[in-house]
Scaffold this motif. Structure first.
Motif, PDB file in Angstrom:
ATOM      1  N   LYS A 127     -28.449   6.888 -15.558  1.00  0.00           N
ATOM      2  CA  LYS A 127     -29.541   5.915 -15.452  1.00  0.00           C
ATOM      3  C   LYS A 127     -29.948   5.370 -16.809  1.00  0.00           C
ATOM      4  CE  LYS A 127     -31.402   7.600 -11.072  1.00  0.00           C
ATOM      5  NZ  LYS A 127     -32.596   8.075 -10.337  1.00  0.00           N
ATOM      6  N   PHE A 128     -29.667   6.102 -17.880  1.00  0.00           N
ATOM      7  CA  PHE A 128     -30.014   5.624 -19.217  1.00  0.00           C
ATOM      8  C   PHE A 128     -29.196   4.385 -19.563  1.00  0.00           C
ATOM      9  CE2 PHE A 128     -29.462   5.435 -23.802  1.00  0.00           C
ATOM     10  CZ  PHE A 128     -30.760   5.564 -24.266  1.00  0.00           C
ATOM     11  N   HIS A 129     -27.890   4.467 -19.320  1.00  0.00           N
ATOM     12  CA  HIS A 129     -27.007   3.338 -19.628  1.00  0.00           C
ATOM     13  C   HIS A 129     -26.872   2.352 -18.466  1.00  0.00           C
ATOM     14  CE1 HIS A 129     -25.215   6.160 -22.763  1.00  0.00           C
ATOM     15  NE2 HIS A 129     -25.498   5.078 -23.441  1.00  0.00           N
ATOM     16  N   LYS A 130     -27.433   2.720 -17.309  1.00  0.00           N
ATOM     17  CA  LYS A 130     -27.299   1.906 -16.105  1.00  0.00           C
ATOM     18  C   LYS A 130     -25.816   1.709 -15.779  1.00  0.00           C
ATOM     19  CE  LYS A 130     -31.684  -0.487 -16.786  1.00  0.00           C
ATOM     20  NZ  LYS A 130     -32.367  -1.787 -16.948  1.00  0.00           N
ATOM     21  N   THR A 131     -25.099   2.807 -15.765  1.00  0.00           N
ATOM     22  CA  THR A 131     -23.678   2.787 -15.448  1.00  0.00           C
ATOM     23  C   THR A 131     -23.379   3.901 -14.455  1.00  0.00           C
ATOM     24  OG1 THR A 131     -23.153   4.258 -17.301  1.00  0.00           O
ATOM     25  CG2 THR A 131     -23.024   1.882 -17.715  1.00  0.00           C
ATOM     26  N   TYR A 132     -22.221   3.814 -13.824  1.00  0.00           N
ATOM     27  CA  TYR A 132     -21.803   4.873 -12.928  1.00  0.00           C
ATOM     28  C   TYR A 132     -20.291   4.934 -12.855  1.00  0.00           C
ATOM     29  CZ  TYR A 132     -20.691   1.565  -9.115  1.00  0.00           C
ATOM     30  OH  TYR A 132     -20.135   0.554  -8.341  1.00  0.00           O
ATOM     31  N   PHE A 133     -19.821   6.091 -12.433  1.00  0.00           N
ATOM     32  CA  PHE A 133     -18.396   6.307 -12.215  1.00  0.00           C
ATOM     33  C   PHE A 133     -18.199   6.823 -10.801  1.00  0.00           C
ATOM     34  CE2 PHE A 133     -15.086   9.601 -11.915  1.00  0.00           C
ATOM     35  CZ  PHE A 133     -13.974   8.815 -12.097  1.00  0.00           C
ATOM     36  N   ALA A 134     -17.215   6.317 -10.101  1.00  0.00           N
ATOM     37  CA  ALA A 134     -16.879   6.784  -8.760  1.00  0.00           C
ATOM     38  C   ALA A 134     -15.373   6.979  -8.691  1.00  0.00           C
ATOM     39  CB  ALA A 134     -17.341   5.788  -7.703  1.00  0.00           C
ATOM     40  N   GLY A 135     -14.967   8.121  -8.148  1.00  0.00           N
ATOM     41  CA  GLY A 135     -13.537   8.384  -8.092  1.00  0.00           C
ATOM     42  C   GLY A 135     -13.179   9.381  -7.018  1.00  0.00           C
ATOM     43  N   ASN A 136     -11.893   9.645  -6.939  1.00  0.00           N
ATOM     44  CA  ASN A 136     -11.325  10.569  -5.969  1.00  0.00           C
ATOM     45  C   ASN A 136     -11.081  11.911  -6.649  1.00  0.00           C
ATOM     46  OD1 ASN A 136      -8.559  11.768  -4.835  1.00  0.00           O
ATOM     47  ND2 ASN A 136      -9.620  10.743  -3.166  1.00  0.00           N
ATOM     48  N   ILE A 137     -11.622  12.995  -6.081  1.00  0.00           N
ATOM     49  CA  ILE A 137     -11.530  14.297  -6.725  1.00  0.00           C
ATOM     50  C   ILE A 137     -10.080  14.746  -6.859  1.00  0.00           C
ATOM     51  CG2 ILE A 137     -12.138  16.726  -6.558  1.00  0.00           C
ATOM     52  CD1 ILE A 137     -14.661  15.921  -5.092  1.00  0.00           C
ATOM     53  N   THR A 138      -9.300  14.579  -5.810  1.00  0.00           N
ATOM     54  CA  THR A 138      -7.915  15.042  -5.838  1.00  0.00           C
ATOM     55  C   THR A 138      -7.125  14.370  -6.947  1.00  0.00           C
ATOM     56  OG1 THR A 138      -7.944  15.502  -3.464  1.00  0.00           O
ATOM     57  CG2 THR A 138      -5.790  15.262  -4.504  1.00  0.00           C
ATOM     58  N   SER A 139      -7.348  13.066  -7.159  1.00  0.00           N
ATOM     59  CA  SER A 139      -6.620  12.350  -8.207  1.00  0.00           C
ATOM     60  C   SER A 139      -7.046  12.818  -9.588  1.00  0.00           C
ATOM     61  CB  SER A 139      -6.846  10.842  -8.074  1.00  0.00           C
ATOM     62  OG  SER A 139      -8.210  10.507  -8.281  1.00  0.00           O
ATOM     63  N   LEU A 140      -8.256  13.359  -9.706  1.00  0.00           N
ATOM     64  CA  LEU A 140      -8.730  13.839 -11.001  1.00  0.00           C
ATOM     65  C   LEU A 140      -8.206  15.229 -11.318  1.00  0.00           C
ATOM     66  CD1 LEU A 140     -12.474  12.701 -10.969  1.00  0.00           C
ATOM     67  CD2 LEU A 140     -10.587  11.688 -12.248  1.00  0.00           C
ATOM     68  N   VAL A 141      -8.248  16.133 -10.349  1.00  0.00           N
ATOM     69  CA  VAL A 141      -7.884  17.519 -10.631  1.00  0.00           C
ATOM     70  C   VAL A 141      -6.430  17.827 -10.335  1.00  0.00           C
ATOM     71  CG1 VAL A 141     -10.247  18.248 -10.171  1.00  0.00           C
ATOM     72  CG2 VAL A 141      -8.556  18.409  -8.353  1.00  0.00           C
ATOM     73  N   ASP A 286     -13.558   4.756 -19.885  1.00  0.00           N
ATOM     74  CA  ASP A 286     -14.670   3.998 -20.457  1.00  0.00           C
ATOM     75  C   ASP A 286     -15.997   4.711 -20.235  1.00  0.00           C
ATOM     76  OD1 ASP A 286     -13.015   2.019 -21.394  1.00  0.00           O
ATOM     77  OD2 ASP A 286     -13.302   0.690 -19.674  1.00  0.00           O
ATOM     78  N   PHE A 287     -16.130   5.374 -19.078  1.00  0.00           N
ATOM     79  CA  PHE A 287     -17.357   6.124 -18.788  1.00  0.00           C
ATOM     80  C   PHE A 287     -17.516   7.274 -19.774  1.00  0.00           C
ATOM     81  CE2 PHE A 287     -19.878   9.120 -16.100  1.00  0.00           C
ATOM     82  CZ  PHE A 287     -20.975   8.301 -15.867  1.00  0.00           C
ATOM     83  N   ILE A 288     -16.433   8.036 -20.020  1.00  0.00           N
ATOM     84  CA  ILE A 288     -16.469   9.136 -20.965  1.00  0.00           C
ATOM     85  C   ILE A 288     -16.726   8.615 -22.380  1.00  0.00           C
ATOM     86  CG2 ILE A 288     -15.084  10.933 -22.074  1.00  0.00           C
ATOM     87  CD1 ILE A 288     -16.021  11.718 -19.342  1.00  0.00           C
ATOM     88  N   LYS A 289     -16.101   7.505 -22.758  1.00  0.00           N
ATOM     89  CA  LYS A 289     -16.297   6.942 -24.093  1.00  0.00           C
ATOM     90  C   LYS A 289     -17.745   6.548 -24.304  1.00  0.00           C
ATOM     91  CE  LYS A 289     -14.582   3.314 -27.188  1.00  0.00           C
ATOM     92  NZ  LYS A 289     -13.646   2.178 -27.311  1.00  0.00           N
ATOM     93  N   LEU A 290     -18.347   5.924 -23.302  1.00  0.00           N
ATOM     94  CA  LEU A 290     -19.748   5.527 -23.410  1.00  0.00           C
ATOM     95  C   LEU A 290     -20.657   6.745 -23.527  1.00  0.00           C
ATOM     96  CD1 LEU A 290     -21.962   3.325 -23.225  1.00  0.00           C
ATOM     97  CD2 LEU A 290     -21.924   3.665 -20.740  1.00  0.00           C
ATOM     98  N   LEU A 291     -20.383   7.773 -22.740  1.00  0.00           N
ATOM     99  CA  LEU A 291     -21.235   8.957 -22.746  1.00  0.00           C
ATOM    100  C   LEU A 291     -21.159   9.745 -24.042  1.00  0.00           C
ATOM    101  CD1 LEU A 291     -20.655  10.356 -19.147  1.00  0.00           C
ATOM    102  CD2 LEU A 291     -22.657   9.142 -19.997  1.00  0.00           C
ATOM    103  N   THR A 292     -20.041   9.649 -24.749  1.00  0.00           N
ATOM    104  CA  THR A 292     -19.861  10.456 -25.957  1.00  0.00           C
ATOM    105  C   THR A 292     -20.141   9.677 -27.244  1.00  0.00           C
ATOM    106  OG1 THR A 292     -17.486   9.955 -25.922  1.00  0.00           O
ATOM    107  CG2 THR A 292     -18.209  12.022 -24.925  1.00  0.00           C
ATOM    108  N   GLN A 293     -20.484   8.406 -27.118  1.00  0.00           N
ATOM    109  CA  GLN A 293     -20.798   7.649 -28.314  1.00  0.00           C
ATOM    110  C   GLN A 293     -22.204   7.984 -28.815  1.00  0.00           C
ATOM    111  OE1 GLN A 293     -20.578   3.535 -27.189  1.00  0.00           O
ATOM    112  NE2 GLN A 293     -22.655   3.465 -26.370  1.00  0.00           N
TER     113      GLN A 293
END
Length: 294
Positions: A127-141, A286-293
């Motif tokens: 909510k701070f950056h007003k961004t979100y990520f949505a994905g499929n768990i199986t494709s991630l793990v 991009d979500f991870i990059k934004l969160l770690t900047q």
């Protein structure tokens, strides 16, 4: 503060570790945006260890798995990375075999971030950056990580992916060593996955640690979840502190989840995640990059 995590190529991390990194980095950042870094002075409370006066087997462990519909747990998340230590109150909600949600509330109970898992999907809202990520768990793990297994981890119960916690129906799919005189023994699946192996160290019927080793092309990456401060609940005995250690590059990220209040069981809760209408959807990197900047 320099963060090593943002210099790590996510494609070089095995999917299981990558998924854990996403969760840890997201939670850390949600807290960072609104909470001041503090020294982590919290210590573990004394563990409740089982006295080895009885016989501990896969069957006795299966008998400790409770019947439940939903649970709400208030807690605190503390993440240590390098010299930085950040804490934030959270609310963990779970509906059995359906969903897991983690609400991050660093100031005055105001939700600043949320992670929501259901079926085979994950949604994370910043909510701070007003961004979100949505994905499929199986494709991630890289394999089917069912909600029931993740819930078993939060409730300090041995589990098998796609099977959920140990029950009387699936206990024959596990091997077990004989308990020593202190009630310490080990549980592992009879069939290990190809790219990683895992097991559970036990003390009596309680899980003391979940050990995962991931094989990459160049090394073995260890991941550990240690369970502490077991307390009695109306549904049985559960760990009230979970300490996770995740290897990231040349350093480790340590995450401590402490349950600060009694569990609230079977209240008929429902939960969902609301993505703000003006929030911008981002892909994983991009979500991870934004969160770690900075």
């Amino acid at each position: 503060r320099k963060s090593k995590t943002k210099h790590i190529s996510m494609n070089r991390i095995f999917p299981v570790v990558r998924y854990a990194a996403i969760m840890a980095v997201a939670l850390l950042t949600f807290a960072c945006r609104t909470a001041k870094p503090t020294a982590d002075s919290q210590t573990y409370t004394e563990e409740t260890k089982q006295t080895a006066t009885g016989s501990f087997t896969l069957q006795t462990v299966a008998e400790t798995v409770p019947e439940w519909k939903d649970v709400t747990i208030n807690g605190k998340l503390t993440i240590n990375s390098g010299n930085s230590s950040i804490s934030s109150p959270i609310i963990l909600k779970m509906v059995n075999d359906k969903l897991v949600s983690i609400s991050i509330r660093p100031i005055l109970g105001i939700e600043m971030g949320k992670i929501y898992l259901s079926d085979d999907s994950i949604v994370a809202v910043d909510k701070f950056h007003k961004t979100y990520f949505a994905g499929n768990i199986t494709s991630l793990v890289g394999f089917d990580l069912d909600v029931a297994s993740l819930q078993a981890l939060f409730l300090s119960r041995p589990f098998q992916p796609e099977e959920g916690p140990i029950t009387d129906k699936n206990r024959k799919k596990f091997n077990a060593t004989n308990p020593d005189t202190d009630g310490n023994w080990n549980i592992s699946p009879k069939k290990q996955p190809n790219s990683f192996s895992y097991n559970f160290d036990m003390n009596g019927n309680n899980v003391s640690s979940f050990n995962l080793v991931v094989a990459t092309n160049s090394a073995y990456l260890p991941f550990a979840a240690n369970f502490h401060a077991f307390r009695m609940s109306t549904k049985g005995i559960f760990a009230s502190e979970i300490n996770l250690e995740l290897p990231l590059g040349d350093s480790n990220m340590q995450t401590r989840l402490s349950y600060t209040k009694d569990f609230s069981w079977d209240t008929g809760l429902t939960d969902n995640i609301q993505v703000p209408s003006n929030a911008r959807r981002m892909d994983l990197q991009d979500f991870i990059k934004l969160l770690t900047q900075q």
